[in-house]
Design a protein around this motif. Structure first.
Motif, PDB file in Angstrom:
ATOM      1  N   TYR A  46       0.824  -1.211   0.000  1.00  0.00           N
ATOM      2  CA  TYR A  46       0.000   0.000   0.000  1.00  0.00           C
ATOM      3  C   TYR A  46       0.855   1.257   0.000  1.00  0.00           C
ATOM      4  O   TYR A  46       0.495   2.257  -0.632  1.00  0.00           O
ATOM      5  CB  TYR A  46      -0.985  -0.001   1.168  1.00  0.00           C
ATOM      6  CG  TYR A  46      -2.153  -0.926   0.904  1.00  0.00           C
ATOM      7  CD1 TYR A  46      -3.063  -0.654  -0.112  1.00  0.00           C
ATOM      8  CD2 TYR A  46      -2.336  -2.078   1.649  1.00  0.00           C
ATOM      9  CE1 TYR A  46      -4.125  -1.500  -0.382  1.00  0.00           C
ATOM     10  CE2 TYR A  46      -3.390  -2.936   1.394  1.00  0.00           C
ATOM     11  CZ  TYR A  46      -4.281  -2.642   0.376  1.00  0.00           C
ATOM     12  OH  TYR A  46      -5.326  -3.484   0.104  1.00  0.00           O
ATOM     13  N   ILE A  47       1.989   1.233   0.665  1.00  0.00           N
ATOM     14  CA  ILE A  47       2.903   2.379   0.623  1.00  0.00           C
ATOM     15  C   ILE A  47       3.388   2.610  -0.800  1.00  0.00           C
ATOM     16  O   ILE A  47       3.391   3.743  -1.300  1.00  0.00           O
ATOM     17  CB  ILE A  47       4.083   2.172   1.594  1.00  0.00           C
ATOM     18  CG1 ILE A  47       3.591   2.276   3.033  1.00  0.00           C
ATOM     19  CG2 ILE A  47       5.202   3.178   1.319  1.00  0.00           C
ATOM     20  CD1 ILE A  47       4.607   1.861   4.076  1.00  0.00           C
ATOM     21  N   ASP A  57       9.293   8.856  -5.505  1.00  0.00           N
ATOM     22  CA  ASP A  57      10.153   7.692  -5.340  1.00  0.00           C
ATOM     23  C   ASP A  57      10.220   7.364  -3.851  1.00  0.00           C
ATOM     24  O   ASP A  57      10.725   8.175  -3.063  1.00  0.00           O
ATOM     25  CB  ASP A  57      11.556   8.007  -5.873  1.00  0.00           C
ATOM     26  CG  ASP A  57      12.537   6.863  -5.726  1.00  0.00           C
ATOM     27  OD1 ASP A  57      12.265   5.905  -4.978  1.00  0.00           O
ATOM     28  OD2 ASP A  57      13.596   6.940  -6.365  1.00  0.00           O
ATOM     29  N   PRO A  58       9.709   6.204  -3.428  1.00  0.00           N
ATOM     30  CA  PRO A  58       9.693   5.888  -1.998  1.00  0.00           C
ATOM     31  C   PRO A  58      11.092   5.857  -1.382  1.00  0.00           C
ATOM     32  O   PRO A  58      11.269   6.257  -0.231  1.00  0.00           O
ATOM     33  CB  PRO A  58       9.016   4.516  -1.929  1.00  0.00           C
ATOM     34  CG  PRO A  58       9.109   3.958  -3.309  1.00  0.00           C
ATOM     35  CD  PRO A  58       9.161   5.119  -4.241  1.00  0.00           C
ATOM     36  N   VAL A  62      12.407   8.356   1.688  1.00  0.00           N
ATOM     37  CA  VAL A  62      12.988   7.756   2.902  1.00  0.00           C
ATOM     38  C   VAL A  62      14.378   8.334   3.150  1.00  0.00           C
ATOM     39  O   VAL A  62      14.714   8.694   4.281  1.00  0.00           O
ATOM     40  CB  VAL A  62      13.033   6.212   2.792  1.00  0.00           C
ATOM     41  CG1 VAL A  62      13.897   5.607   3.886  1.00  0.00           C
ATOM     42  CG2 VAL A  62      11.620   5.639   2.850  1.00  0.00           C
ATOM     43  N   ALA A  63      15.175   8.454   2.111  1.00  0.00           N
ATOM     44  CA  ALA A  63      16.524   9.021   2.258  1.00  0.00           C
ATOM     45  C   ALA A  63      16.443  10.454   2.776  1.00  0.00           C
ATOM     46  O   ALA A  63      17.214  10.844   3.664  1.00  0.00           O
ATOM     47  CB  ALA A  63      17.269   8.958   0.926  1.00  0.00           C
ATOM     48  N   ASN A  69      16.093  13.085  10.243  1.00  0.00           N
ATOM     49  CA  ASN A  69      16.130  12.379  11.525  1.00  0.00           C
ATOM     50  C   ASN A  69      17.519  12.330  12.145  1.00  0.00           C
ATOM     51  O   ASN A  69      17.645  12.174  13.351  1.00  0.00           O
ATOM     52  CB  ASN A  69      15.577  10.962  11.364  1.00  0.00           C
ATOM     53  CG  ASN A  69      14.078  10.950  11.187  1.00  0.00           C
ATOM     54  OD1 ASN A  69      13.398  11.940  11.410  1.00  0.00           O
ATOM     55  ND2 ASN A  69      13.549   9.817  10.760  1.00  0.00           N
ATOM     56  N   GLN A  70      18.563  12.460  11.346  1.00  0.00           N
ATOM     57  CA  GLN A  70      19.924  12.428  11.895  1.00  0.00           C
ATOM     58  C   GLN A  70      20.155  13.545  12.899  1.00  0.00           C
ATOM     59  O   GLN A  70      20.956  13.393  13.810  1.00  0.00           O
ATOM     60  CB  GLN A  70      20.959  12.503  10.774  1.00  0.00           C
ATOM     61  CG  GLN A  70      21.083  11.231   9.992  1.00  0.00           C
ATOM     62  CD  GLN A  70      22.070  11.367   8.830  1.00  0.00           C
ATOM     63  OE1 GLN A  70      22.432  12.461   8.417  1.00  0.00           O
ATOM     64  NE2 GLN A  70      22.492  10.229   8.306  1.00  0.00           N
TER      65      GLN A  70
END
Length: 81
Positions: A46-47, A57-58, A62-63, A69-70
């Motif tokens: 589903y993602i 582009d998933p 994410v990258a 988040n770093q």
């Protein structure tokens, strides 16, 4: 898009359901582990469908999020009183 978001939420809830009555340190048995893999696959499907609809582009998003988040710091140890 709404239906994909609902389906994604339902599938991710099914991931959580596997752990519902486990204590924090309890390991999954082979059957539960297989079930978890199947539910993770459903969630990812589903993602990927949503990313396709959004034309993103998933792996790229994410990258990008990992870079953000770093710089974040979470207190991963629970404090008990």
């Amino acid at each position: 898009m709404k239906d994909l978001a609902i389906s994604l939420n339902i599938e991710s809830s099914e991931v959580l359901e596997i752990f519902q009555w486990h204590n924090a340190n309890q390991k999954l048995d082979n059957r539960e582990n297989q079930h978890l893999q199947e539910e993770l696959a459903d969630t990812l499907i589903y993602i990927f469908y949503m990313c396709e609809k959004l034309q993103v582009d998933p792996f790229e998003i994410v990258a990008q999020k990992m870079k953000i988040n770093q710089s974040r710091h979470w207190d991963t140890e629970r404090k008990t009183q």
